[in-house]
Design a protein around this motif. Structure first.
Motif, PDB file in Angstrom:
ATOM      1  N   VAL A  69      23.507  50.537 106.986  1.00  9.03           N
ATOM      2  CA  VAL A  69      22.217  50.914 107.728  1.00  9.03           C
ATOM      3  C   VAL A  69      21.099  51.123 107.073  1.00  9.03           C
ATOM      4  O   VAL A  69      19.954  50.349 107.164  1.00  9.03           O
ATOM      5  CB  VAL A  69      22.570  52.057 108.939  1.00  9.03           C
ATOM      6  N   TYR A  70      21.138  52.079 105.909  1.00 10.02           N
ATOM      7  CA  TYR A  70      19.740  52.137 105.134  1.00 10.02           C
ATOM      8  C   TYR A  70      19.474  50.952 104.343  1.00 10.02           C
ATOM      9  O   TYR A  70      18.337  50.413 104.573  1.00 10.02           O
ATOM     10  CB  TYR A  70      20.155  53.253 103.907  1.00 10.02           C
ATOM     11  N   SER A  71      20.352  49.953 103.941  1.00 12.18           N
ATOM     12  CA  SER A  71      19.934  48.712 103.304  1.00 12.18           C
ATOM     13  C   SER A  71      19.299  47.926 104.154  1.00 12.18           C
ATOM     14  O   SER A  71      18.033  47.134 103.892  1.00 12.18           O
ATOM     15  CB  SER A  71      21.373  48.046 102.851  1.00 12.18           C
ATOM     16  N   ALA A  72      19.757  47.950 105.543  1.00 13.97           N
ATOM     17  CA  ALA A  72      18.992  46.926 106.304  1.00 13.97           C
ATOM     18  C   ALA A  72      17.549  47.438 106.507  1.00 13.97           C
ATOM     19  O   ALA A  72      16.648  46.598 106.635  1.00 13.97           O
ATOM     20  CB  ALA A  72      19.853  47.025 107.811  1.00 13.97           C
ATOM     21  N   LYS A  73      17.421  48.729 106.684  1.00 13.92           N
ATOM     22  CA  LYS A  73      16.081  49.426 106.777  1.00 13.92           C
ATOM     23  C   LYS A  73      15.128  48.963 105.549  1.00 13.92           C
ATOM     24  O   LYS A  73      14.157  48.421 105.681  1.00 13.92           O
ATOM     25  CB  LYS A  73      16.006  50.860 107.050  1.00 13.92           C
ATOM     26  N   PRO A 216      37.848  64.601  96.054  1.00 17.53           N
ATOM     27  CA  PRO A 216      36.937  64.540  95.026  1.00 17.53           C
ATOM     28  C   PRO A 216      37.112  63.160  94.069  1.00 17.53           C
ATOM     29  O   PRO A 216      36.574  62.702  93.261  1.00 17.53           O
ATOM     30  CB  PRO A 216      37.018  65.952  94.269  1.00 17.53           C
ATOM     31  N   SER A 217      38.607  62.611  94.251  1.00 17.90           N
ATOM     32  CA  SER A 217      39.047  61.565  93.263  1.00 17.90           C
ATOM     33  C   SER A 217      38.149  60.449  93.658  1.00 17.90           C
ATOM     34  O   SER A 217      38.428  59.542  92.789  1.00 17.90           O
ATOM     35  CB  SER A 217      40.495  61.559  93.456  1.00 17.90           C
ATOM     36  N   ARG A 218      37.565  60.319  94.794  1.00 20.35           N
ATOM     37  CA  ARG A 218      36.698  59.198  95.286  1.00 20.35           C
ATOM     38  C   ARG A 218      35.482  58.916  94.418  1.00 20.35           C
ATOM     39  O   ARG A 218      34.822  58.154  94.445  1.00 20.35           O
ATOM     40  CB  ARG A 218      36.576  58.975  96.692  1.00 20.35           C
ATOM     41  N   ALA A 219      35.238  60.253  93.542  1.00 20.36           N
ATOM     42  CA  ALA A 219      33.816  60.289  92.902  1.00 20.36           C
ATOM     43  C   ALA A 219      33.620  58.809  92.081  1.00 20.36           C
ATOM     44  O   ALA A 219      32.298  58.395  92.404  1.00 20.36           O
ATOM     45  CB  ALA A 219      33.589  61.541  92.169  1.00 20.36           C
ATOM     46  N   SER A 220      34.279  58.481  91.470  1.00 20.13           N
ATOM     47  CA  SER A 220      34.020  57.384  90.388  1.00 20.13           C
ATOM     48  C   SER A 220      33.649  56.149  91.242  1.00 20.13           C
ATOM     49  O   SER A 220      32.805  55.313  91.175  1.00 20.13           O
ATOM     50  CB  SER A 220      35.093  57.151  89.416  1.00 20.13           C
ATOM     51  N   ARG A 221      34.723  55.992  92.353  1.00 18.54           N
ATOM     52  CA  ARG A 221      34.410  54.719  93.437  1.00 18.54           C
ATOM     53  C   ARG A 221      33.136  54.850  93.917  1.00 18.54           C
ATOM     54  O   ARG A 221      32.321  54.026  94.427  1.00 18.54           O
ATOM     55  CB  ARG A 221      35.545  54.934  94.374  1.00 18.54           C
ATOM     56  N   MET A 222      32.479  56.051  94.462  1.00 20.63           N
ATOM     57  CA  MET A 222      31.497  56.180  95.290  1.00 20.63           C
ATOM     58  C   MET A 222      30.098  56.253  94.523  1.00 20.63           C
ATOM     59  O   MET A 222      29.074  55.997  94.809  1.00 20.63           O
ATOM     60  CB  MET A 222      31.531  57.676  96.058  1.00 20.63           C
ATOM     61  N   ALA A 223      30.301  56.500  93.313  1.00 20.65           N
ATOM     62  CA  ALA A 223      29.116  56.452  92.293  1.00 20.65           C
ATOM     63  C   ALA A 223      28.442  55.119  92.241  1.00 20.65           C
ATOM     64  O   ALA A 223      27.247  55.192  92.175  1.00 20.65           O
ATOM     65  CB  ALA A 223      29.641  56.657  90.717  1.00 20.65           C
ATOM     66  N   ARG A 224      29.120  54.029  92.429  1.00 24.55           N
ATOM     67  CA  ARG A 224      28.339  52.845  92.519  1.00 24.55           C
ATOM     68  C   ARG A 224      27.826  52.382  93.822  1.00 24.55           C
ATOM     69  O   ARG A 224      26.968  51.472  94.085  1.00 24.55           O
ATOM     70  CB  ARG A 224      29.537  51.703  92.143  1.00 24.55           C
ATOM     71  N   LEU A 225      27.730  53.246  94.954  1.00 26.94           N
ATOM     72  CA  LEU A 225      27.344  52.906  96.233  1.00 26.94           C
ATOM     73  C   LEU A 225      25.838  52.968  96.391  1.00 26.94           C
ATOM     74  O   LEU A 225      25.397  51.892  96.973  1.00 26.94           O
ATOM     75  CB  LEU A 225      28.086  53.747  97.192  1.00 26.94           C
ATOM     76  N   PRO A 226      25.117  53.831  95.596  1.00 23.82           N
ATOM     77  CA  PRO A 226      23.836  53.782  95.689  1.00 23.82           C
ATOM     78  C   PRO A 226      23.038  52.304  95.159  1.00 23.82           C
ATOM     79  O   PRO A 226      22.129  51.997  95.511  1.00 23.82           O
ATOM     80  CB  PRO A 226      23.320  54.795  94.877  1.00 23.82           C
ATOM     81  N   LEU A 227      23.985  51.495  94.272  1.00 27.30           N
ATOM     82  CA  LEU A 227      23.716  50.337  93.729  1.00 27.30           C
ATOM     83  C   LEU A 227      23.133  49.291  95.011  1.00 27.30           C
ATOM     84  O   LEU A 227      22.505  48.516  94.901  1.00 27.30           O
ATOM     85  CB  LEU A 227      24.911  49.835  92.893  1.00 27.30           C
ATOM     86  N   VAL A 228      23.897  49.657  95.965  1.00 28.08           N
ATOM     87  CA  VAL A 228      23.776  48.640  97.458  1.00 28.08           C
ATOM     88  C   VAL A 228      22.116  48.858  97.718  1.00 28.08           C
ATOM     89  O   VAL A 228      21.472  47.864  98.029  1.00 28.08           O
ATOM     90  CB  VAL A 228      24.646  48.998  98.407  1.00 28.08           C
ATOM     91  N   LEU A 229      21.708  50.148  97.716  1.00 27.38           N
ATOM     92  CA  LEU A 229      20.402  50.256  98.236  1.00 27.38           C
ATOM     93  C   LEU A 229      19.267  49.868  97.116  1.00 27.38           C
ATOM     94  O   LEU A 229      18.263  49.414  97.440  1.00 27.38           O
ATOM     95  CB  LEU A 229      20.038  51.913  98.216  1.00 27.38           C
TER      96      LEU A 229
END
Ligand code: UDP
Length: 247
Positions: A69-73, A216-229
């Protein structure tokens, strides 16, 4: 109307509109599949053309994460809102319950789909749970035969992305189901093994943060997500520059 975000064409619908469309698909006597991409899907689809095509050929492409949703904005083409896969799944269960239709649950660790099914039937008693299978199988075709033999109307495919989308695109039409939905970790939530974020967190767009707190084990997976923005901002800047050059 579709909204393109980093190469993936999303349906710009409210939850209610998505449910309405899903109900229509569930009525039609042919196979359909629905995908629920989050930012992780977008990053994966960039480097995997087959996955991107499968997403774009789906009957419904619903924005599952707040990052979408943020990316679309950022791109200047805002979406009406987020349509979380689990909420769309609940709406389809509601619909199936009204018709007394047949449900098959495919995915997650052994035992999870059975427990999810048990809890779903408590809430939607008219549904016929026609089968379950865990998501850790080697022989795709053997699983297909089991699913087809159960004659489901609605099929939840919860194998994680892109496995679940590839399974639906390859085998879906042979299952005899009217509607298959790729739903990631939803069976874990239906089974009560993973808790969804409370309403207040969801309203703030912080469901991802709650999930990180729980797992918390998802941290490394999630770290890349701001890359989408960042990528969306890059696309927007490129578009603006091009518009300036064209003038
Ligand atoms: N899973 C599966 N088979 C696999 C890999 C994963 O059934 O080969 C299941 C896993 O047990 C979990 C779900 O797929 O229930 C994927 O969860 P994930 O957290 O990756 O999905 P998300 O909710 O983030 O989309």
């Amino acid at each position: 109307m579709k909204t393109e975000i980093l190469g993936v064409q999303f349906d710009n619908l409210t939850r209610q509109e998505a449910a309405q469309r899903g109900a229509e698909l569930l009525e039609e006597n042919q196979f359909h599949y629905v995908v629920t991409p989050n930012p992780e899907f977008l990053l994966a689809a960039e480097g995997d053309r087959e996955f991107r095509n499968i997403l774009n050929e789906a009957d419904l492409v619903l924005p599952d994460g707040i990052g979408v949703v943020y990316s679309a904005k950022i791109l200047g083409t805002p979406l009406k809102g987020r349509v979380p896969g689990i909420e769309f799944a609940q709406d389809m269960l509601e619909c199936l319950n009204e018709k007394g239709g047949r449900l098959y649950l495919l995915g997650a660790k052994p035992g999870v789909a059975e427990e999810a099914g048990r809890r779903i039937l408590e809430r939607y008693p008219q549904i016929v749970l026609c089968g379950t299978h865990d998501g850790y199988f080697k022989d795709e075709q053997a699983v297909l035969l089991e699913v087809a033999a159960a004659r489901p109307d609605l099929l939840f495919v919860c194998l994680g992305a892109p496995k679940q989308e590839k399974w639906m695109a390859r085998w879906g039409k042979h299952t005899g189901a009217r509607l298959a939905i790729g739903l990631g970790g939803c069976l874990d939530v239906f089974a009560g093994n993973v808790e969804r974020a409370p309403e207040a967190w969801r309203k703030l767009g912080l469901e991802w943060a709650y999930r990180l707190k729980q797992e918390p084990s998802r941290a490394s997976r999630m770290a890349r997500l701001p890359l989408v923005l960042v990528k969306a901002a890059g696309e927007r800047a490129k578009g603006k520059k091009k518009a300036g050059e064209d003038q």
